[in-house]
Scaffold this active site. Structure first.
Site, mmCIF file in Angstrom:
data_model
loop_
_atom_site.group_PDB
_atom_site.id
_atom_site.type_symbol
_atom_site.label_atom_id
_atom_site.label_comp_id
_atom_site.label_asym_id
_atom_site.label_seq_id
_atom_site.Cartn_x
_atom_site.Cartn_y
_atom_site.Cartn_z
ATOM 1 N NE ARG A 133 -12.678 11.260 9.986
ATOM 2 C CZ ARG A 133 -11.430 10.878 9.621
ATOM 3 N NH1 ARG A 133 -10.250 9.948 9.429
ATOM 4 N NH2 ARG A 133 -11.998 11.201 7.842
ATOM 5 N N GLY A 150 0.853 -1.847 -0.265
ATOM 6 C CA GLY A 150 -0.584 0.009 0.012
ATOM 7 C C GLY A 150 0.642 1.465 -0.151
ATOM 8 C CB ALA A 186 -7.317 8.114 1.141
ATOM 9 C CD GLN A 187 -13.890 9.011 -0.441
ATOM 10 O OE1 GLN A 187 -15.081 9.953 0.262
ATOM 11 N NE2 GLN A 187 -15.107 7.742 -0.906
HETATM 12 C C1 LIG Z 1 -12.315 5.003 2.590
HETATM 13 C C2 LIG Z 1 -11.134 5.603 3.102
HETATM 14 C C3 LIG Z 1 -11.065 7.209 3.336
HETATM 15 C C4 LIG Z 1 -9.645 7.623 3.695
HETATM 16 N N1 LIG Z 1 -9.795 9.363 3.529
HETATM 17 C C5 LIG Z 1 -8.446 9.109 4.246
HETATM 18 C C6 LIG Z 1 -7.986 10.960 4.212
HETATM 19 O O1 LIG Z 1 -9.089 11.846 3.243
HETATM 20 N N2 LIG Z 1 -7.176 11.433 4.551
HETATM 21 C C7 LIG Z 1 -6.284 10.388 5.344
HETATM 22 O O2 LIG Z 1 -4.945 10.815 5.858
HETATM 23 N N3 LIG Z 1 -6.240 9.235 5.238
HETATM 24 C C8 LIG Z 1 -7.818 8.693 4.522
HETATM 25 N N4 LIG Z 1 -7.724 7.601 5.091
HETATM 26 C C9 LIG Z 1 -7.139 6.737 5.920
HETATM 27 C C10 LIG Z 1 -5.790 6.264 5.141
HETATM 28 O O3 LIG Z 1 -5.801 6.028 3.478
HETATM 29 C C11 LIG Z 1 -4.691 5.176 5.401
HETATM 30 O O4 LIG Z 1 -5.005 4.976 7.499
HETATM 31 C C12 LIG Z 1 -3.002 4.807 4.901
HETATM 32 O O5 LIG Z 1 -3.778 5.006 3.515
HETATM 33 C C13 LIG Z 1 -2.706 3.678 4.995
HETATM 34 O O6 LIG Z 1 -1.885 3.204 4.278
HETATM 35 P P1 LIG Z 1 -1.273 2.041 5.099
HETATM 36 O O7 LIG Z 1 0.198 1.988 3.706
HETATM 37 O O8 LIG Z 1 -0.601 1.687 6.284
HETATM 38 O O9 LIG Z 1 -2.005 0.769 4.661
HETATM 39 P P2 LIG Z 1 -2.686 0.649 3.306
HETATM 40 O O10 LIG Z 1 -2.566 1.222 2.463
HETATM 41 O O11 LIG Z 1 -3.629 -0.242 3.411
HETATM 42 O O12 LIG Z 1 -1.409 -0.617 2.446
HETATM 43 C C14 LIG Z 1 -1.277 -1.743 3.551
HETATM 44 C C15 LIG Z 1 -1.234 -3.012 1.976
HETATM 45 O O13 LIG Z 1 -1.301 -4.198 3.114
HETATM 46 C C16 LIG Z 1 -1.254 -5.449 2.583
HETATM 47 N N5 LIG Z 1 -1.339 -6.764 3.711
HETATM 48 C C17 LIG Z 1 -2.134 -6.576 4.219
HETATM 49 N N6 LIG Z 1 -1.710 -7.634 5.014
HETATM 50 C C18 LIG Z 1 -0.729 -8.181 4.430
HETATM 51 C C19 LIG Z 1 -0.007 -9.006 4.558
HETATM 52 N N7 LIG Z 1 -0.411 -10.352 5.382
HETATM 53 N N8 LIG Z 1 0.921 -9.812 3.817
HETATM 54 C C20 LIG Z 1 0.787 -8.741 3.041
HETATM 55 N N9 LIG Z 1 0.612 -7.856 2.648
HETATM 56 C C21 LIG Z 1 -0.275 -7.512 3.662
HETATM 57 C C22 LIG Z 1 -2.750 -4.396 2.190
HETATM 58 O O14 LIG Z 1 -3.200 -5.758 1.332
HETATM 59 C C23 LIG Z 1 -2.443 -3.646 1.257
HETATM 60 O O15 LIG Z 1 -2.084 -3.115 0.522
HETATM 61 C C24 LIG Z 1 -9.152 6.755 3.998
HETATM 62 C C25 LIG Z 1 -9.044 5.599 4.284
HETATM 63 C C26 LIG Z 1 -10.153 4.778 3.852
HETATM 64 C C27 LIG Z 1 -10.332 3.174 4.094
#
Ligand SMILES: Cc1cc2nc3c(=O)[nH]c(=O)nc-3n(C[C@H](O)[C@H](O)[C@H](O)COP(=O)(O)OP(=O)(O)OC[C@H]3O[C@@H](n4cnc5c(N)ncnc54)[C@H](O)[C@@H]3O)c2cc1C
Ligand code: FES
Lengths: 227, 552
Positions: free
Chosen positions: B365, B101, B137-138
């Site tokens: 929130r 991600g 994220a929107q």
């Molecule tokens: C609908 C929505 C809207 C949002 N809007 C906002 C916003 O406007 N502003 C803001 O700041 N934040 C927002 N957020 C929050 C923000 O998008 C997330 O908190 C942030 O992007 C998380 O990033 P990350 O890389 O930690 O996780 P993610 O982007 O979720 O990436 C994690 C990755 O790890 C992978 N993964 C999971 N388990 C495993 C495993 N066992 N082995 C290998 N890979 C695995 C997943 O499949 C995924 O690809 C929003 C979230 C959502 C859901």
């Protein structure tokens, strides 16, 4: 309405299943017993993993949509596209000159566009895909960037194109050129980065970091909020 | 065309329209800290009795977490350690990234920039590269880069939002790196919303004291994720897709030195040896805590917490769950999907069945969600019973979306909030002319793996960044700070992992920690059938599950 009346029949890869009406294609497949691995990602219309091709009974045309967003209909014939094997040209942003229009060099097939508009019809986001390919041909990068902005890169355009164009990669290239070189830079941002790099806020942050919770709560209460 | 709203809802919309002219004239009232507390204590799901339990084993033994999370932390390894031959190594790299991600991809780019060659970095992920919460994220990303704003002002907002339970060093890193992150994006070609002079167009988010929410329409996460993924592709950084990690590997000294992956399609395991490992697996929305719908992607099943915990890393603040106030509540097909806070940032107000405003649109929130639940709960439950009831029995709150165009001019909604507009247009609802119905949805994992300001966990060789980690947001994250978080800590973790990899000399690889953990569980009397990580949620129909047999 009774529960039975609510059921519809869908064909998943040719096999018939009875599912409740009103579900998205994705949820209908799950209800039918499929544990999805491919063809599912965000479940919210953002990632383009769930590109789906379908036909309606009595209609010879193939339609395309996102399984997580489109509602399943009675007598729908459904197949998902697990992966799109289209090629991304090899390029590095910093090696492109700001005034370049490298699209034709990297994606020469753009010139083969026959303006059939099949890409536009295939787009589940309802973007003007053909128009941005035409803009790419003219070298109008801002236009490509703007028209392609809402692209979720599902690849349905590329799968349908008779000229083998990979529209969604073309859009990505144009947007990055636009964002990095054509859009005006944010002056206030560059200035702030200099200040943080110089450590201008360090003292103030040191102080905040050392404060007790009570002091912080007090400061927070008194903070002014921009209107 | 038939009205998408049934008659009872249409009548309530009449009342929303009737109160609108007056509402447009008055500035809504904010709650005091004491009033916030009261809403939280009485109506936020976190404070409901019986939703959590104390962990029986592991480094954070005794801490409260939701049952759904405890069931996964108190669970046996999915893969039997005895079945894995660690001697047969499939990939040998300097930096292994788990999770493709936002945080994972930024960590990979940063490790690369810190000098690790592209072919010594490997991203591994559960679904496709980019299928993640980041993509969804929107609304936007915070950074204090305007003249009347500053990182210290941002700092105070983060703490206030988190109820002062945040780790100060992490908050400091977050706010201090923010402008640099946005600048990095600008150079990579992220198309932020700007005016013609290049000034960023910024607005308020819940709990901000300055307008510092940067956006790329209402596709901010999509735009950032697309760009960083494209950049990883152009640098030749590989990503192994459909290969979730099911266990970390440690050496005989206790440092993490790789992972066991499991190919979702061929069902074989793969062994990766690495000098440094970055955990970037995101959050837990798909655990459907307390039965809530979720805004999260399919793979948000808290796997990273399970893996890290078993390997010896501590967890924090997992007693607090973030429910986003405005999940869709109608129509049924989109229940739980998010309507970004940006809609309220642009002026839309939350209203009850009578069209009355009952809370400031932009409280933090948790407070906002608590106020929604109070408005919707019946008087017997101590609530006000003023929700709007849908034909399927969901109760919700109106979001007066037409206010956006009234305030900012016709066409604004469709242009600047096109993702939301499109989502409703499919169901013949035009949010520019009619309000939409909302109810809190499970949105974010406020807590997570304990890290320091470099992104290091307590386990040597293991780094973490993004939603999987905890401490940055305390008990409640503000909008726009998690996109920022995955960039700041993805980057810090990537750099720290690169530095670690340069000097690390991993010893003999083992899965002893997993075997030991299983023994501890047995000692605590945990049911042997419980296994984790869960990898994918289970949504198959009951009839199929009841008749399923494992034959060939
Ligand atoms: C609908 C929505 C809207 C949002 N809007 C906002 C916003 O406007 N502003 C803001 O700041 N934040 C927002 N957020 C929050 C923000 O998008 C997330 O908190 C942030 O992007 C998380 O990033 P990350 O890389 O930690 O996780 P993610 O982007 O979720 O990436 C994690 C990755 O790890 C992978 N993964 C999971 N388990 C495993 C495993 N066992 N082995 C290998 N890979 C695995 C997943 O499949 C995924 O690809 C929003 C979230 C959502 C859901
Ligand atoms: S699953 Fe992401 S767009 Fe459908």
């Amino acid at each position: 309405m009774s529960a039975e009346q609510d059921m519809i029949r869908i064909y998943i890869m040719g096999k018939a299943y009875e599912v409740p009406g009103g579900l998205t294609i994705m949820k209908a497949m799950e209800y039918a017993g499929y544990r999805l691995v491919r063809g599912v990602g965000c479940r919210g219309g953002f990632c383009g993993a769930c590109a789906t091709v379908f036909r309606r009974a009595g209609d010879y045309k193939l339609y395309a949509d996102l399984a997580c967003q489109a509602t399943a209909e009675d007598e729908m014939y459904i197949a998902q596209i697990p992966s799109v094997p289209a090629e991304r040209a090899s390029w590095v942003l910093t090696e492109l000159a700001p005034e370049d229009n490298p699209i034709l060099a990297l994606y020469p097939e753009v010139a083969r566009c026959v303006a059939c508009n099949t890409c536009t019809r295939a787009c589940p986001q309802e973007l003007e895909v053909m128009d941005y390919i035409q803009a790419a041909l003219r070298g109008d990068i801002p236009q490509v960037a703007e028209l392609s902005f809402d692209c979720v890169q599902c690849g349905l355009c590329a799968m349908r194109c008779p000229a083998e164009i990979v529209h969604y990669h073309v859009g990505q290239l144009a947007r990055r050129i636009y964002g990095a070189y054509r859009a005006p830079e944010a002056g206030h941002l560059a200035a702030r980065v200099q200040e943080t790099a110089r450590g201008d806020f360090d003292q103030e942050l040191d102080k905040l970091e050392q404060m007790s919770k009570d002091e912080l709560v007090e400061l927070y209460r008194k903070r002014d909020v921009e209107s | 065309m038939a009205d998408a709203y049934p008659r009872s809802m249409r009548e309530s919309i009449g009342r929303v329209e009737a109160t609108r002219p007056e509402r447009m004239e008055v500035e809504p009232q904010r709650l005091s800290l004491e009033e916030r507390r009261e809403v939280l204590d009485s109506f936020h799901p976190d404070y409901k009795e019986g939703g959590k339990r104390k962990l029986l084993v592991g480094p954070s033994r005794g801490e409260f977490v939701p049952h759904e999370m405890a069931d996964l932390l108190e669970a046996y390894p999915l893969i039997d350690p005895d079945q894995v031959d660690l001697g047969q190594v499939d990939h040998e790299v300097d930096v292994l990234i788990i999770g493709g991600g936002g945080a994972g991809t930024v960590a990979a780019l940063s490790a690369h920039e810190a000098g690790i060659p592209a072919d010594r970095i490997l991203i591994t992920t559960k679904l496709r590269h980019g299928d993640s919460n980041s993509m969804m994220a929107q609304g936007g990303i915070q950074a204090a880069d305007k003249e009347h704003d500053s990182p210290p002002i941002h700092y105070l907002d983060v703490l206030g939002g988190g109820h002062f339970g945040n780790d100060p060093q992490l908050v400091r890193a977050l706010v201090n790196d923010a402008p640099e992150v946005i600048r990095w994006h600008e150079k990579l070609g992220v198309m932020y919303d700007k005016d013609t002079d290049g000034r960023m167009l910024t607005i308020h988010g819940g709990g901000t004291s300055r307008k510092r929410m940067h956006s790329a329409k209402d596709y901010t996460g999509l735009e950032i994720m697309r760009v960083v993924r494209d950049e990883a592709l152009s640098r030749g950084i590989r990503c192994l897709e459909f290969c979730p990690t099911v266990e970390l590997i440690r050496d005989d000294q206790g440092q993490v030195c790789g992972a066991v992956l499991w190919n979702l399609e061929t069902e074989e395991y793969t062994v990766v040896r690495a000098k440094a490992t970055v955990l970037a697996t995101g959050g837990w929305g798909r655990l459907h805590i307390q039965g809530f719908p979720t805004s999260n992607h399919y793979g948000a099943t808290a796997d990273g917490l399970v893996l890290a915990y078993r390997a010896g890393a501590g967890l924090r603040d997992l007693d607090s769950v973030q429910y986003h106030p405005t999940g869709a509540a109608f129509p049924e097909q989109i229940v739980g999907l998010l309507i970004t806070e940006k809609v309220r940032g642009m002026g839309a107000q939350p209203l009850n069945v009578d069209g009355a405003l009952f809370v400031h649109p932009l409280e933090p929130r948790d407070v906002e969600s608590g106020a929604f639940i109070r408005e919707c709960s019946s008087p017997e439950q101590g609530g006000r019973g003023n929700g709007v009831v849908t034909p399927t029995g969901m109760v919700g709150i109106w979001l007066d979306t037409p206010m956006v165009d009234i305030i900012h001019g016709p066409g604004t909604f469709k242009r600047e909030l096109s993702a939301i507009w499109r989502m409703y247009a499919r169901f013949d609802i035009d949010p520019a002319t009619d309000p939409v119905l909302t109810y809190p949805t499970l949105h974010y994992q406020n807590g997570g793996v304990v890290i320091d300001a470099t992104g290091a966990t307590a386990v040597p060789g293991l780094f973490a960044g993004g939603e999987v980690s905890g401490g940055i947001h305390g008990k409640n994250r503000l909008m726009g700070n998690s996109l920022l978080d995955f960039n700041v800590f993805g980057r810090r973790a990537g750099i720290a992992a690169a530095e670690w990899a340069r000097q690390a000399k991993p010893g003999r690889p083992t899965l002893e920690h997993a075997a030991n953990y299983a023994q501890e569980l047995q000692g605590a009397g945990v049911d042997r059938e419980r296994k984790a990580p869960s990898v994918l949620p289970e949504y198959r129909g009951e009839r199929t599950l009841a008749r399923m047999v494992d034959l060939i």
